[in-house]
Design a protein around this motif. Structure first.
Motif, mmCIF file in Angstrom:
data_model
loop_
_atom_site.group_PDB
_atom_site.id
_atom_site.type_symbol
_atom_site.label_atom_id
_atom_site.label_comp_id
_atom_site.label_asym_id
_atom_site.label_seq_id
_atom_site.Cartn_x
_atom_site.Cartn_y
_atom_site.Cartn_z
ATOM 1 N N LYS A 1 5.824 -4.982 30.419
ATOM 2 C CA LYS A 1 4.377 -5.180 30.256
ATOM 3 C C LYS A 1 3.837 -4.294 29.155
ATOM 4 C CE LYS A 1 3.174 -6.184 34.915
ATOM 5 N NZ LYS A 1 2.617 -5.573 36.095
ATOM 6 N N MET A 2 4.346 -3.057 29.096
ATOM 7 C CA MET A 2 3.880 -2.166 28.039
ATOM 8 C C MET A 2 4.197 -2.731 26.668
ATOM 9 S SD MET A 2 4.498 1.753 29.228
ATOM 10 C CE MET A 2 5.762 1.949 28.069
ATOM 11 N N LYS A 3 5.432 -3.255 26.567
ATOM 12 C CA LYS A 3 5.797 -3.829 25.261
ATOM 13 C C LYS A 3 4.886 -4.974 24.903
ATOM 14 C CE LYS A 3 10.469 -3.762 25.208
ATOM 15 N NZ LYS A 3 11.724 -4.500 25.208
ATOM 16 N N ASP A 4 4.609 -5.844 25.915
ATOM 17 C CA ASP A 4 3.731 -6.977 25.634
ATOM 18 C C ASP A 4 2.356 -6.502 25.194
ATOM 19 O OD1 ASP A 4 5.054 -9.031 28.297
ATOM 20 O OD2 ASP A 4 5.565 -8.850 26.171
ATOM 21 N N CYS A 5 1.830 -5.513 25.948
ATOM 22 C CA CYS A 5 0.495 -5.023 25.583
ATOM 23 C C CYS A 5 0.509 -4.438 24.187
ATOM 24 C CB CYS A 5 0.049 -3.951 26.579
ATOM 25 S SG CYS A 5 -0.413 -4.652 28.140
ATOM 26 N N ALA A 6 1.576 -3.678 23.865
ATOM 27 C CA ALA A 6 1.622 -3.087 22.521
ATOM 28 C C ALA A 6 1.658 -4.178 21.461
ATOM 29 C CB ALA A 6 2.844 -2.184 22.410
ATOM 30 N N ASP A 7 2.463 -5.249 21.730
ATOM 31 C CA ASP A 7 2.519 -6.341 20.764
ATOM 32 C C ASP A 7 1.159 -6.987 20.593
ATOM 33 O OD1 ASP A 7 5.820 -7.485 21.670
ATOM 34 O OD2 ASP A 7 5.107 -6.177 20.056
ATOM 35 N N GLU A 8 0.499 -7.235 21.750
ATOM 36 C CA GLU A 8 -0.822 -7.867 21.661
ATOM 37 C C GLU A 8 -1.776 -7.005 20.884
ATOM 38 O OE1 GLU A 8 -1.518 -9.878 25.903
ATOM 39 O OE2 GLU A 8 -3.299 -9.474 24.680
ATOM 40 N N ALA A 9 -1.751 -5.697 21.196
ATOM 41 C CA ALA A 9 -2.674 -4.794 20.503
ATOM 42 C C ALA A 9 -2.408 -4.816 19.002
ATOM 43 C CB ALA A 9 -2.525 -3.375 21.049
ATOM 44 N N ARG A 10 -1.101 -4.818 18.653
ATOM 45 C CA ARG A 10 -0.790 -4.833 17.228
ATOM 46 C C ARG A 10 -1.281 -6.097 16.563
ATOM 47 N NH1 ARG A 10 4.890 -4.874 16.529
ATOM 48 N NH2 ARG A 10 5.016 -3.703 18.433
ATOM 49 N N SER A 11 -1.023 -7.248 17.257
ATOM 50 C CA SER A 11 -1.443 -8.506 16.616
ATOM 51 C C SER A 11 -2.956 -8.558 16.508
ATOM 52 C CB SER A 11 -0.905 -9.690 17.405
ATOM 53 O OG SER A 11 -1.466 -9.708 18.686
ATOM 54 N N LYS A 12 -3.656 -8.027 17.552
ATOM 55 C CA LYS A 12 -5.112 -8.068 17.480
ATOM 56 C C LYS A 12 -5.606 -7.160 16.360
ATOM 57 C CE LYS A 12 -6.535 -10.331 21.321
ATOM 58 N NZ LYS A 12 -6.304 -9.972 22.710
ATOM 59 N N ASP A 13 -4.943 -6.020 16.209
ATOM 60 C CA ASP A 13 -5.323 -5.137 15.099
ATOM 61 C C ASP A 13 -5.171 -5.828 13.769
ATOM 62 O OD1 ASP A 13 -4.400 -1.835 16.237
ATOM 63 O OD2 ASP A 13 -6.344 -2.737 15.777
ATOM 64 N N ASP A 14 -4.009 -6.523 13.616
ATOM 65 C CA ASP A 14 -3.779 -7.235 12.353
ATOM 66 C C ASP A 14 -4.872 -8.260 12.128
ATOM 67 O OD1 ASP A 14 -0.182 -7.297 12.664
ATOM 68 O OD2 ASP A 14 -1.555 -5.924 11.637
ATOM 69 N N LEU A 15 -5.160 -9.039 13.208
ATOM 70 C CA LEU A 15 -6.177 -10.068 13.084
ATOM 71 C C LEU A 15 -7.506 -9.453 12.681
ATOM 72 C CD1 LEU A 15 -6.850 -12.955 13.444
ATOM 73 C CD2 LEU A 15 -7.153 -12.599 15.848
ATOM 74 N N TYR A 16 -7.808 -8.312 13.326
ATOM 75 C CA TYR A 16 -9.086 -7.668 13.042
ATOM 76 C C TYR A 16 -9.149 -7.246 11.586
ATOM 77 C CZ TYR A 16 -12.522 -3.927 13.008
ATOM 78 O OH TYR A 16 -13.567 -3.119 12.687
ATOM 79 N N LYS A 17 -8.032 -6.633 11.101
ATOM 80 C CA LYS A 17 -8.055 -6.184 9.711
ATOM 81 C C LYS A 17 -8.245 -7.339 8.756
ATOM 82 C CE LYS A 17 -5.010 -2.388 10.208
ATOM 83 N NZ LYS A 17 -3.617 -2.126 10.178
ATOM 84 N N GLN A 18 -7.500 -8.459 9.076
ATOM 85 C CA GLN A 18 -7.626 -9.595 8.162
ATOM 86 C C GLN A 18 -9.023 -10.163 8.164
ATOM 87 O OE1 GLN A 18 -4.791 -12.350 9.408
ATOM 88 N NE2 GLN A 18 -3.091 -11.267 8.491
ATOM 89 N N LEU A 19 -9.590 -10.290 9.398
ATOM 90 C CA LEU A 19 -10.928 -10.880 9.451
ATOM 91 C C LEU A 19 -11.927 -9.965 8.775
ATOM 92 C CD1 LEU A 19 -10.937 -12.416 12.992
ATOM 93 C CD2 LEU A 19 -10.959 -13.575 10.831
ATOM 94 N N LEU A 20 -11.729 -8.650 8.923
ATOM 95 C CA LEU A 20 -12.635 -7.716 8.251
ATOM 96 C C LEU A 20 -12.562 -7.890 6.738
ATOM 97 C CD1 LEU A 20 -14.493 -5.575 9.304
ATOM 98 C CD2 LEU A 20 -12.758 -3.888 8.859
ATOM 99 N N ALA A 21 -11.311 -8.001 6.233
ATOM 100 C CA ALA A 21 -11.159 -8.188 4.787
ATOM 101 C C ALA A 21 -11.835 -9.482 4.342
ATOM 102 C CB ALA A 21 -9.667 -8.222 4.430
ATOM 103 N N GLU A 22 -11.648 -10.550 5.155
ATOM 104 C CA GLU A 22 -12.263 -11.815 4.773
ATOM 105 C C GLU A 22 -13.765 -11.734 4.817
ATOM 106 O OE1 GLU A 22 -9.810 -15.528 6.385
ATOM 107 O OE2 GLU A 22 -11.669 -15.760 5.259
ATOM 108 N N TYR A 23 -14.269 -11.068 5.849
ATOM 109 C CA TYR A 23 -15.715 -10.960 5.986
ATOM 110 C C TYR A 23 -16.299 -10.218 4.801
ATOM 111 C CZ TYR A 23 -20.176 -9.402 7.890
ATOM 112 O OH TYR A 23 -21.504 -9.137 8.079
#
Lengths: 196, 555
Positions: free
Chosen positions: B388-410
């Motif tokens: 579960k920890m690994k899954d959460c870490a993966d999710e957090a990482r992907s969400k971070d990536d998504l956030y960074k990309q959307l921020l750059a696009e915005y």
């Protein structure tokens, strides 16, 4: 990233504490990463105090090949660590290698980029505009014509760069065409860089 | 109205129309701009229609373009009156209606936000775009400022501009010693041989005869490998040229033959010695083997000896007991009974001891198995938690990536549309409309009430009039005054009704005046005079073109 068997054997030699003591290991690593950029440092290799020169040669060859392969494949630290652990190196030797590798990685990659075949690179342009009044074929031509000379630098046979120039003659429309195509190229690059 | 115009101009700019910033109201739109805007909207809605966005100069083509656009709009479902004149000779309100209709019909996908920006090709494209834009921003450098043809930009990034220092791929083999089986052995292993004879190395005429080679043979018993180091004894080198001759100078052939003889004798001696050695070793092996055999035999014999001794002892004791046979028998029986009883007692004691020990053993076994199962359970829990920890870490990482990309696009998106202002205006307008509707309802209710009153009153009036009329008419035949009163009543009624009529007519006339004023305003907006001038000019142009075409045809 794939490493050949001989290189792995050489690296396992490197991990053997009886053959390479810690300071000898560090000396060898420093030497490897230094001589990549200054080839004259190779002579220092003979001063590394190891038991037998065959072992030294094998280990040194393996380390150089491995470091350059890693730079070529742009391997991340995780895969390098896994390969080095398979060769039974302990963790501080692995971390030594990784710090040196990270420090020198961009330089190694920039050196590796020297290998390749490149087209001649245009660095300068000279142009003259002539006005043709008449020629042997026609009695009256009153048109401008342009002589363009592009100065390029290219690879020589032995690796040195020499400058050449390419000359051509063109009429006004051809020159406009050329300029239009150059502008199109610039615009398409800008469009790509904006992500469309 | 201004906001509507602003929205329309903004949408048209997003579609790609070239609208200047000074054009703010639809009133300022020229015909070309109108046509371009409409064509671009139509291209978005119906992508397979091929309409040019430029207004052609000839009148006939203009007419054709206008009617084509009008047809397209009617196909899409526009309900108002539309024809080529709406595009060529436009007026504000019609244009507004058409643009609003078209913009509503624009496909909604034109405004979607990319919702899967994490595809690998998208990431790659974005990385390429970033790298290219970074390289394009750097200023030009002459080629001698770039070491080795590379261009270094500050945070350790480089790219290649130029081909200095490049070379084709040049390989060379790296010879590495193989077959180092035991890295501790310092000498290369040589195959099974007894010695190495180097015959030709030192038979050089420069070196004199008495060069001796010493051989040292080291043999190890385990592996039968011979490590050979040969040394050269340098003391006996004589150079015959320099020193005075101490011996008689022999000829070369003599020297050679002598040397060869010596070598042969030495060789034969060495052969003999080695043969002897082999034999001796063989003998030693045999002796060792026989030694071992004999040792084993001795052991066997000793065991047999012991057995025989025991049998002898037993027999001797029985033989001693034989003379006093009966007594001894009884004694032996008693001894046997006593030992039997002792056995029973001991067995009972052992049973007593055994039971609690067995219970303890069972108890401890249960405890240990419980602990085992508990540890297994805990291990499984730990494993699941780690996953579960690994899954959460993966999710957090992907969400971070998504956030960074959307921020750059915005940040990349242009910010000239203020959505909150629009939403505020829309809400205000809605509130206004609600108020107006309430007022309209109130007015309607008032009007209805007044109408009811009017009906009531007129009904009352009619009834009273008929009643008074009858009343007075009955009395009018007898009395003169009553007849006069009746005449006055009739006149009064007529006058009042005519008054009422005039009032009603004034009311209708006022309403008509209002309507006419509205119509006048509308018509004045249509800019009829201007359009009429333009139409006459175009008509004249068309006539000219027609006449020129006719002359061309005839010619």
């Amino acid at each position: 990233m794939q490493v050949s068997k001989e290189v792995l054997e050489g690296i396992s030699l490197l991990g053997d504490v009886t053959v390479f003591q810690d300071d000898v290991f560090k000396q060898l690593l420093d030497l490897v990463f230094e001589e990549v950029f200054t080839p004259l440092a190779c002579s220092k290799l003979l001063s590394v105090p190891v038991v037998s020169p065959m072992v030294l040669k094998k280990a040194h060859a393996a380390v150089v090949t491995f470091a350059f392969d890693a730079a070529k494949w742009n391997a991340d630290n995780l895969s390098i660590t896994s390969i080095l652990e398979d060769c039974k190196l302990d963790s501080d030797r692995i971390s030594n290698f990784l710090t040196l590798y990270d420090k020198n990685k961009t330089k190694m990659q920039s050196h590796l980029s020297n290998v390749g075949s490149y087209r001649p690179h245009i660095v300068d342009v000279d142009w003259t505009e002539h006005y043709v009044i008449k020629s042997s074929n026609l009695e009256r031509i009153s048109l401008p014509s342009y002589i363009i000379s592009l100065k390029t630098e290219s690879l020589g046979q032995d690796g040195s760069s020499n400058s050449d120039s390419t000359q051509f003659v063109c009429t006004l429309e051809q020159l406009q065409d050329l300029v239009g195509q150059l502008k199109d190229a610039v615009k398409s690059l800008e469009r790509i860089s904006q992500g469309q | 109205m201004e906001e509507v115009d602003h929205i329309i101009t903004h949408t048209l700019k997003q579609l790609g129309c070239d609208i200047d910033d000074e054009v703010r109201r639809l009133h300022d739109f020229t015909t070309e701009l109108v046509v371009e805007g409409v064509v671009r909207c139509l291209q978005q809605i119906l992508p397979d229609k091929n309409l040019s966005s430029h207004v052609p100069p000839s009148m006939a083509a203009k007419y054709r373009l206008g009617s084509a656009l009008a047809e397209a709009c009617t196909e899409l479902g526009y309900k108002g009156e539309i024809g080529y004149q709406t595009f060529l000779y436009s007026n504000d309100s019609e244009l507004r209606k058409i643009f609003i209709f078209l913009i509503e019909k624009l496909p909604k996908e034109a405004e979607k936000v990319t919702d899967e920006p994490l595809g690998k090709s998208d990431l790659l494209n974005r990385a390429i775009a970033e790298e290219l834009s970074r390289q394009l921003k750097l200023p030009w450098l002459p080629n001698y400022c770039k070491p080795n043809g590379l261009r270094w930009s500050s945070p350790n990034k480089w790219h290649r501009e130029g081909c200095r220092g490049t070379h084709a791929l040049h390989t060379c083999n790296l010879f590495v010693p193989r077959d180092i089986t035991d890295s501790n052995s310092k000498v290369v292993q040589v195959s099974h041989c007894h010695f190495w004879v180097v015959t030709n190395l030192y038979l050089n005429p420069l070196f004199a005869s008495s060069v001796y080679l010493d051989f040292i043979i080291i043999s190890s018993h385990h592996a039968k490998k011979y490590f050979i180091i040969f040394m050269q004894d340098e003391k006996n080198i004589e150079v015959p040229v320099t020193g005075p001759a101490l011996k008689k100078p022999d000829t070369e052939e003599d020297l050679k033959s002598r040397r060869e003889e010596e070598l042969k004798t030495l060789q034969s001696e060495v052969d003999e010695l080695s043969r002897q050695l082999e034999q001796l070793e063989l003998q030693m092996k045999q002796y060792n083997a026989s030694l071992q055999q004999i040792g084993e035999q001795i052991l066997c014999e000793e065991a047999k000896n012991k057995e025989l001794e025991e049998i002898y002892k037993l027999r001797k004791r029985t033989f001693d007991l034989l003379p006093d046979a009966d007594n001894n028998l009884k004694k032996l029986q008693e001894v046997v009974e006593a030992s039997g009883q002792r056995l029973v007692v001991l067995a009972r004691q052992w049973e007593k001891h055994r039971a609690p020990l067995i219970e303890q053993y069972r108890h401890l076994k249960e405890l240990s198995s419980q602990r085992l199962s508990e540890t297994q359970r805990k291990l499984e829990e730990i494993k699941s938690l780690r996953e579960k920890m690994k899954d959460c870490a993966d999710e957090a990482r992907s969400k971070d990536d998504l956030y960074k990309q959307l921020l750059a696009e915005y940040e990349r998106l242009t910010k000239d549309v203020n959505r909150s202002a629009y939403t505020r205006r829309i809400i205000e307008i809605l509130a206004n409309i609600k108020k107006q509707r309430e007022e309209i309802d109130k007015v309607l209710i008032d009007t209805k009430a007044i109408q009811k009153e009017i009906n009531q009153l007129s009904g009352k009036l009619d009834r009273t009039f008929t009643v008074t009329d009858e009343l007075i008419f009955r009395d009018a035949k007898k009395d003169e005054a009553v007849r006069k009163a009746y005449k006055y009543l009739a006149a009064l009624h007529e006058n009042c009704s005519s008054l009422i009529q005039t009032v009603e007519e004034t009311g209708t006339i006022i309403r008509e005046i209002r309507d006419l004023e509205d119509q006048i305003e509308q018509e004045s907006q249509k800019k009829v005079a201007d359009n009429l001038e333009r139409i006459t000019a175009d008509y004249k142009q068309m006539k000219q073109e027609n006449s020129s075409l006719m002359t061309q045809l005839k010619a």
